[in-house]
Design an enzyme around this catalytic site. Structure first.
Site, mmCIF file in Angstrom:
data_model
loop_
_atom_site.group_PDB
_atom_site.id
_atom_site.type_symbol
_atom_site.label_atom_id
_atom_site.label_comp_id
_atom_site.label_asym_id
_atom_site.label_seq_id
_atom_site.Cartn_x
_atom_site.Cartn_y
_atom_site.Cartn_z
ATOM 1 N N LYS A 234 0.823 -1.197 0.000
ATOM 2 C CA LYS A 234 0.000 0.000 0.000
ATOM 3 C C LYS A 234 0.866 1.259 0.000
ATOM 4 O O LYS A 234 2.036 1.234 0.352
ATOM 5 C CB LYS A 234 -0.914 0.004 1.236
ATOM 6 C CG LYS A 234 -0.170 0.298 2.542
ATOM 7 C CD LYS A 234 -0.496 1.638 3.126
ATOM 8 C CE LYS A 234 0.516 2.252 4.082
ATOM 9 N NZ LYS A 234 1.720 1.632 4.468
ATOM 10 N N SER B 255 8.250 -11.851 -2.349
ATOM 11 C CA SER B 255 7.582 -10.558 -2.355
ATOM 12 C C SER B 255 8.183 -9.581 -3.357
ATOM 13 O O SER B 255 9.387 -9.611 -3.622
ATOM 14 C CB SER B 255 7.642 -9.943 -0.949
ATOM 15 O OG SER B 255 6.923 -8.724 -0.938
ATOM 16 N N GLY C 189 7.850 1.447 4.183
ATOM 17 C CA GLY C 189 6.607 2.208 4.218
ATOM 18 C C GLY C 189 5.583 1.745 3.205
ATOM 19 O O GLY C 189 4.565 2.387 3.023
ATOM 20 N N GLY D 39 3.947 -1.138 3.291
ATOM 21 C CA GLY D 39 3.001 -2.108 3.850
ATOM 22 C C GLY D 39 3.399 -3.549 3.662
ATOM 23 O O GLY D 39 2.537 -4.421 3.540
ATOM 24 N N ASP E 29 -3.140 -0.542 6.991
ATOM 25 C CA ASP E 29 -2.343 -1.326 6.052
ATOM 26 C C ASP E 29 -2.999 -2.656 5.710
ATOM 27 O O ASP E 29 -3.118 -3.032 4.543
ATOM 28 C CB ASP E 29 -0.950 -1.605 6.646
ATOM 29 C CG ASP E 29 -0.082 -0.379 6.707
ATOM 30 O OD1 ASP E 29 1.154 -0.526 6.702
ATOM 31 O OD2 ASP E 29 -0.626 0.739 6.753
#
Lengths: 390, 387
Positions: free
Chosen positions: B10, B136, B143, B145, B204
């Site tokens: 996010k 990922s 920052g 998320g 988040d």
């Protein structure tokens, strides 16, 4: 006999742009001056010309005094005690005289300054031949009030010559004019400013005129309050030398306000609070080094906050950001002063800051092509000095 | 059988920091995800271990399932329908299991992520062996998320395996949970976040679960549907920062300058409300899309000035701003500031050549650049036969 006058430039400590929308702003004089010297030719001399020398630019303008009298006697001068606006008709007559001189294309902006000179000269002193010499420490058109300083210095020297001010001519050194005469001086300077700027706010000439009794000005919606500074302040003034269109910048902020009225209204409120606080901090006495430090830190925080808000308004510029970035490396606080979009940037120089650091900052900024000036803030206003003819 | 889940990261479009003081903020999901795959070993296999592989870091944590049952059966799991907080005692038991592994000092921050994993696993699925693999697109702790995306992906994969969600396992491709199941998912993810963050706001995980955009103010979350495709360049300055210190710095400035900061927070509130409006209003043609993008760009620029007023910018952020400004692109920091990530709006009609130039310049400063679509899908799962 020679009369000299000097008038200081100015900076906006906080509130530029927002002031147009009703916020409080604070301006202060800086100890960088414009000097005007007038030597009225004694009647015995054969020189019957009025000559204006702009020494820093190696330019001179000269007219036979008869020519000026012929053109402008219909204006009815001199009337030194009655500050009068230059009418459109009068301006046309004066412009004709100015156009007779060949002002180089690159210096065409000087025309309005020469016009202001002729108006002030003939209105205050009349039609006497003289040589007027101008020098200045202030860079032109950079937001430091150079045109106002010019008008104040002109007016002060002219009023001193015209016997309209009560000063002891035998006294030596720089003298401050009395309070009621400062008012007269300021009004005449404002008339000159109108010729150069069209619709000036009056702040520049007021800051330049008044001395220790009110060398800082808090202003809001047309109301000026002179404030007395209780702390010595030193600033680094960096001239980015980037020219900008002040009208366009002011209009840009207004347009952003039309598009985002709520947000911008809050921004102007924030700037208003900052101006009020800044004025408070400046006026509160600082009895010792510790509290002086604390006050400087407070001022730095307020300057940094104002700069963020100016960025929100959209008037910053890459050159300004370069100065900010450089001073930030040395943990110094900076903010643009004036219209933005280029122009000048102020950096607070704390009392306990080492000279070595100041030198480092200046050399880094100069290597970017910027011009650096160190100035004391809130010093004297307009002053005059009498000397025997050379 | 293998279950895969993916959950997006996010960004905060506007309102960070000010939101702590009562202003509206807008967050959006980004098309960069954390992927969790859960492989259940067939019953004939002898594998009785629970293994967690963090592929991007080439790290693996593995326990005999008996060991885990021994340590944590007192917790009473599994209870997939009842999202429960991990108590202090339970946390101690879990930590003991992790400390058996030698986590390099540099990866100490992973310990909380692995703790969250064990809590979610044993609470939702119980004490069955499996291999869980995590990869990922999101840089850690920047920052964006990443920890919330991890918790949402974990929870989604685990819930998909349990009987609590109603999904057709034979359907192909990425599938979305039903509304009530998303609520359950979000609650579990929040429990995981609490283990990693202590006192998370919940924004988040909500953005990661539901996708799209969220407008929030004083604890109230409103899901908003974006009517315009948005693309951002996300620049990771890679400058680490202390979020707590930045947040308290703003509070201290507010104590020293209450009136000015109050107005600053009001301005941010107005900006967020306007931004939410612009995003939701449909854009009927290219002309109005450009007009909306210009509006967004202006709002981002204004928010950035206000963040500078709050004192949370940083030299690295300013470098990104300066670079993108040369190409007339609008940017603002996202999240805590003081480093971290910067968002740059990439208008629809912007030429790819310019984007490449900007990225090349930013990368030459040592920054990491990611391009992401904004406001896309939330958590999704996918079933496949075991390989």
């Amino acid at each position: 006999m020679e009369v000299k006058a000097r008038a200081p430039g100015k900076i906006i400590l906080s509130g530029e742009h927002a002031v147009v929308h009703g916020s409080t702003a604070v301006a202060a004089s800086i100890d960088l001056y414009t000097y005007v010297s007038i030597q009225v030719h004694p009647s015995t001399e054969n020189d019957d010309r009025l000559t204006l020398q702009l020494k820093d630019m190696a330019l001179a303008f000269s007219w036979p005094i008869g020519r000026i009298k012929e053109s402008l006697s219909s204006l009815g001068g001199p009337f030194p005690s009655t500050p009068t606006s230059c009418s459109t008709a009068s301006m046309k007559l004066i412009l004709a005289l100015v156009e007779e001189q060949n002002i180089p294309e690159a210096k065409i902006s000087l025309a309005s300054g020469v016009t202001a000179f002729l108006w002030l000269y003939t209105s205050i002193l009349g039609f006497k031949p003289a040589t007027v010499v101008v020098t200045s420490e202030l860079p032109l058109g950079s937001g430091l009030g150079s045109s106002a300083a010019l008008c104040v210095a002109f007016s002060a020297a002219l009023l001193a010559c015209s016997d309209s001010v009560n000063v002891d001519m035998k006294q030596q050194g720089w003298l401050i004019v009395g309070e009621s005469e400062l008012e007269l001086l300021n009004k005449w300077a404002f008339e000159g400013e109108k010729l150069i700027h069209g619709k000036p706010s009056g702040i520049d000439n007021t800051v330049s005129t008044y001395g220790r009794g009110g060398n800082m000005i808090k202003f809001r919606s047309g109301n000026l309050t002179r404030i007395k500074s209780s702390m010595p302040l030193k600033m680094l003034i960096t001239n980015t030398k980037v020219g900008r269109n002040t009208k366009a910048l002011v209009a840009g902020v207004s347009e952003r306000t039309l598009r985002h009225p709520d947000a911008m209204n809050s921004v102007f409120n924030a700037v208003d609070s900052i101006g009020k606080e800044l004025a408070n901090v400046i006026q509160t006495p600082a009895p010792d080094d510790l509290s002086l430090n604390a006050k400087e830190e407070k001022l730095e925080e307020l300057m940094e906050m104002n700069q963020g808000l100016l960025q929100c308004m959209g008037v910053s510029h890459a050159s300004i950001e370069t100065v900010l970035r450089t001073t930030l490396k040395y943990k110094l606080a900076s903010k643009l002063t004036g219209a933005g979009g280029g122009g000048c940037v102020l950096t607070l120089l704390p009392t306990l800051l080492s000279g070595t650091i100041v030198d480092k900052v200046i050399s880094e900024l100069e290597s970017c092509g910027f011009q650096c000036l160190i100035a004391g803030i809130g010093g004297n206003g307009a002053e005059i000095c009498f000397g025997a003819s050379s």
